[in-house]
Scaffold this active site. Sequence first.
Site, PDB file in Angstrom:
ATOM      1  N   GLU A 251      67.432 -37.018 -19.546  1.00 42.48           N
ATOM      2  CA  GLU A 251      68.083 -36.462 -20.742  1.00 42.48           C
ATOM      3  C   GLU A 251      67.698 -37.367 -21.909  1.00 42.48           C
ATOM      4  O   GLU A 251      68.116 -38.521 -21.968  1.00 42.48           O
ATOM      5  CB  GLU A 251      69.590 -36.476 -20.517  1.00 42.48           C
ATOM      6  CG  GLU A 251      70.271 -35.193 -20.856  1.00 42.48           C
ATOM      7  CD  GLU A 251      70.072 -34.771 -22.298  1.00 42.48           C
ATOM      8  OE1 GLU A 251      70.181 -35.592 -23.207  1.00 42.48           O
ATOM      9  OE2 GLU A 251      69.787 -33.592 -22.510  1.00 42.48           O
TER      10      GLU A 251
ATOM     11  N   CYS B 286      58.333 -35.696 -19.770  1.00 44.61           N
ATOM     12  CA  CYS B 286      59.438 -34.796 -20.127  1.00 44.61           C
ATOM     13  C   CYS B 286      60.382 -35.429 -21.167  1.00 44.61           C
ATOM     14  O   CYS B 286      60.000 -35.532 -22.325  1.00 44.61           O
ATOM     15  CB  CYS B 286      60.149 -34.330 -18.862  1.00 44.61           C
ATOM     16  SG  CYS B 286      61.022 -32.778 -19.121  1.00 44.61           S
TER      17      CYS B 286
ATOM     18  N   HIS C 163      56.555 -33.075 -14.682  1.00 46.70           N
ATOM     19  CA  HIS C 163      56.945 -34.246 -13.885  1.00 46.70           C
ATOM     20  C   HIS C 163      55.927 -34.494 -12.767  1.00 46.70           C
ATOM     21  O   HIS C 163      56.144 -34.025 -11.647  1.00 46.70           O
ATOM     22  CB  HIS C 163      58.295 -33.987 -13.212  1.00 46.70           C
ATOM     23  CG  HIS C 163      59.466 -33.978 -14.127  1.00 46.70           C
ATOM     24  ND1 HIS C 163      60.310 -35.054 -14.264  1.00 46.70           N
ATOM     25  CD2 HIS C 163      59.944 -33.029 -14.960  1.00 46.70           C
ATOM     26  CE1 HIS C 163      61.265 -34.763 -15.129  1.00 46.70           C
ATOM     27  NE2 HIS C 163      61.063 -33.542 -15.565  1.00 46.70           N
TER      28      HIS C 163
ATOM     29  N   GLU D 132      55.545 -36.982 -10.965  1.00 41.33           N
ATOM     30  CA  GLU D 132      56.147 -37.778  -9.871  1.00 41.33           C
ATOM     31  C   GLU D 132      56.879 -36.898  -8.866  1.00 41.33           C
ATOM     32  O   GLU D 132      57.241 -37.360  -7.791  1.00 41.33           O
ATOM     33  CB  GLU D 132      57.086 -38.843 -10.471  1.00 41.33           C
ATOM     34  CG  GLU D 132      58.450 -38.363 -10.926  1.00 41.33           C
ATOM     35  CD  GLU D 132      58.441 -37.568 -12.249  1.00 41.33           C
ATOM     36  OE1 GLU D 132      57.359 -37.334 -12.799  1.00 41.33           O
ATOM     37  OE2 GLU D 132      59.543 -37.176 -12.692  1.00 41.33           O
TER      38      GLU D 132
END
Length: 189
Positions: A49, A80, A172, A174
């Site tokens: 966030e 992100c 993402h 990962e």
Amino acid sequence: MVKRVGVLNLQGAVTEHLEALKRSEVQAISVKTEKDFDQLDGLIIPGGESTAIGRLIREQGLEKRLRQFYQEGKAIFGTCAGLILCSTDNSHETTDLRLGFIEMEVERNGFGRQVASFETLLDFKGIEQPVEAVFIRAPYIQSVGPDVNVLAKIDDKIVAAEQGNVLVTAHHPELTESDTVLAYFLKKC
Ligand code: GLN
């Protein structure tokens, strides 16, 4: 010498990045304090966030060290929410932290809050194989400055870019089995 790469550990997808770094045989370091930045070759700002991560960066007194790390020309990878933090501006929420590490404007939750998550294969400049990409309430890059190298797009939406030693992706890497984007970043470290 083994590279030492940190993951900013305040909020978000930290563990997954640390695991991916370990798979890539670099020293993975959890970064929580100013001192943790010392001797790093690169830093990942994870997804999560962006408002929360930005607030915690300020509360923990890490903004100055982070900016210094950037000034030193060290490699930085924002995924992100990390991408949003690296941007220059977001016209909607100007009180949130924007580090300005890449000259770009972003649209938060640009793919829509309802269509929260999706996966796709991306053509990624500099990586031969298509990149498996997971998007979770992802931003996209609306516009970039003249020194920004656009690396991937979905239609007209830019989703990966770099400027100097700073790399950002709206997805993402990962969260996938493939470490090709991480390998691309590690070349900068
Ligand atoms: N929507 C989040 C934000 O605006 C980013 C989501 C993510 O990092 N997966 O901060």
